[in-house]
Write a protein that holds these residues in place. Structure first.
Motif, PDB file in Angstrom:
ATOM      1  N   MET A   1      84.499  41.160  15.522  1.00  0.00           N
ATOM      2  CA  MET A   1      83.590  40.387  14.720  1.00  0.00           C
ATOM      3  C   MET A   1      83.697  40.924  13.299  1.00  0.00           C
ATOM      4  N   SER A   2      83.853  40.042  12.370  1.00  0.00           N
ATOM      5  CA  SER A   2      83.978  40.460  10.975  1.00  0.00           C
ATOM      6  C   SER A   2      82.593  40.720  10.380  1.00  0.00           C
ATOM      7  N   ARG A   3      82.599  41.342   9.222  1.00  0.00           N
ATOM      8  CA  ARG A   3      81.348  41.597   8.527  1.00  0.00           C
ATOM      9  C   ARG A   3      80.628  40.286   8.210  1.00  0.00           C
ATOM     10  N   GLN A   4      81.397  39.290   7.793  1.00  0.00           N
ATOM     11  CA  GLN A   4      80.804  37.992   7.470  1.00  0.00           C
ATOM     12  C   GLN A   4      80.189  37.348   8.716  1.00  0.00           C
ATOM     13  N   ASP A   5      80.859  37.452   9.853  1.00  0.00           N
ATOM     14  CA  ASP A   5      80.303  36.916  11.097  1.00  0.00           C
ATOM     15  C   ASP A   5      78.999  37.623  11.454  1.00  0.00           C
ATOM     16  N   HIS A   6      78.976  38.950  11.290  1.00  0.00           N
ATOM     17  CA  HIS A   6      77.782  39.735  11.611  1.00  0.00           C
ATOM     18  C   HIS A   6      76.627  39.346  10.695  1.00  0.00           C
ATOM     19  N   ILE A   7      76.910  39.169   9.409  1.00  0.00           N
ATOM     20  CA  ILE A   7      75.872  38.767   8.462  1.00  0.00           C
ATOM     21  C   ILE A   7      75.324  37.388   8.823  1.00  0.00           C
ATOM     22  N   ASN A  28      71.178  37.878  21.730  1.00  0.00           N
ATOM     23  CA  ASN A  28      70.885  39.250  22.155  1.00  0.00           C
ATOM     24  C   ASN A  28      72.067  39.873  22.881  1.00  0.00           C
ATOM     25  N   ARG A  29      72.783  39.082  23.640  1.00  0.00           N
ATOM     26  CA  ARG A  29      73.957  39.586  24.359  1.00  0.00           C
ATOM     27  C   ARG A  29      75.015  40.071  23.368  1.00  0.00           C
ATOM     28  N   VAL A  30      75.231  39.326  22.284  1.00  0.00           N
ATOM     29  CA  VAL A  30      76.203  39.746  21.270  1.00  0.00           C
ATOM     30  C   VAL A  30      75.795  41.082  20.670  1.00  0.00           C
ATOM     31  N   PHE A  31      74.517  41.236  20.299  1.00  0.00           N
ATOM     32  CA  PHE A  31      74.061  42.507  19.741  1.00  0.00           C
ATOM     33  C   PHE A  31      74.186  43.638  20.766  1.00  0.00           C
ATOM     34  N   ASP A  32      73.936  43.358  22.021  1.00  0.00           N
ATOM     35  CA  ASP A  32      74.124  44.369  23.077  1.00  0.00           C
ATOM     36  C   ASP A  32      75.585  44.790  23.167  1.00  0.00           C
ATOM     37  N   TYR A  33      76.497  43.830  23.093  1.00  0.00           N
ATOM     38  CA  TYR A  33      77.930  44.134  23.145  1.00  0.00           C
ATOM     39  C   TYR A  33      78.350  45.011  21.969  1.00  0.00           C
ATOM     40  N   ILE A  34      77.785  44.761  20.795  1.00  0.00           N
ATOM     41  CA  ILE A  34      78.096  45.589  19.631  1.00  0.00           C
ATOM     42  C   ILE A  34      77.607  47.016  19.866  1.00  0.00           C
ATOM     43  N   GLN A  35      76.389  47.153  20.370  1.00  0.00           N
ATOM     44  CA  GLN A  35      75.809  48.484  20.589  1.00  0.00           C
ATOM     45  C   GLN A  35      76.556  49.278  21.644  1.00  0.00           C
ATOM     46  N   LEU A  41      83.263  45.679  15.480  1.00  0.00           N
ATOM     47  CA  LEU A  41      83.102  45.122  14.149  1.00  0.00           C
ATOM     48  C   LEU A  41      84.325  45.531  13.329  1.00  0.00           C
ATOM     49  N   ILE A  42      84.906  44.568  12.613  1.00  0.00           N
ATOM     50  CA  ILE A  42      86.086  44.859  11.793  1.00  0.00           C
ATOM     51  C   ILE A  42      85.743  44.670  10.328  1.00  0.00           C
TER      52      ILE A  42
END
Length: 44
Positions: A1-7, A28-35, A41-42
């Motif tokens: 996930m890019s910085r722009q996607d995260h924002i 919430n699942r996406v944020f869980d996957y990041i954690q 994150l790229i």
């Protein structure tokens, strides 16, 4: 996930508006996957 996607995702979560339970669960699942490191994150 890019910085722009995260924002974009973060701003969507914080924006006012009605979201369905299913949409909130997916976000919430996406944020869980990041954690947990399952989603990286790229360009940081």
């Amino acid at each position: 996930m890019s910085r722009q996607d995260h924002i974009l995702l973060t701003s969507t979560v914080l924006a006012e508006g009605n979201r369905s339970e299913g949409n909130r669960h997916q976000i919430n699942r996406v944020f869980d996957y990041i954690q947990t490191g399952q989603l990286k994150l790229i360009d940081w």
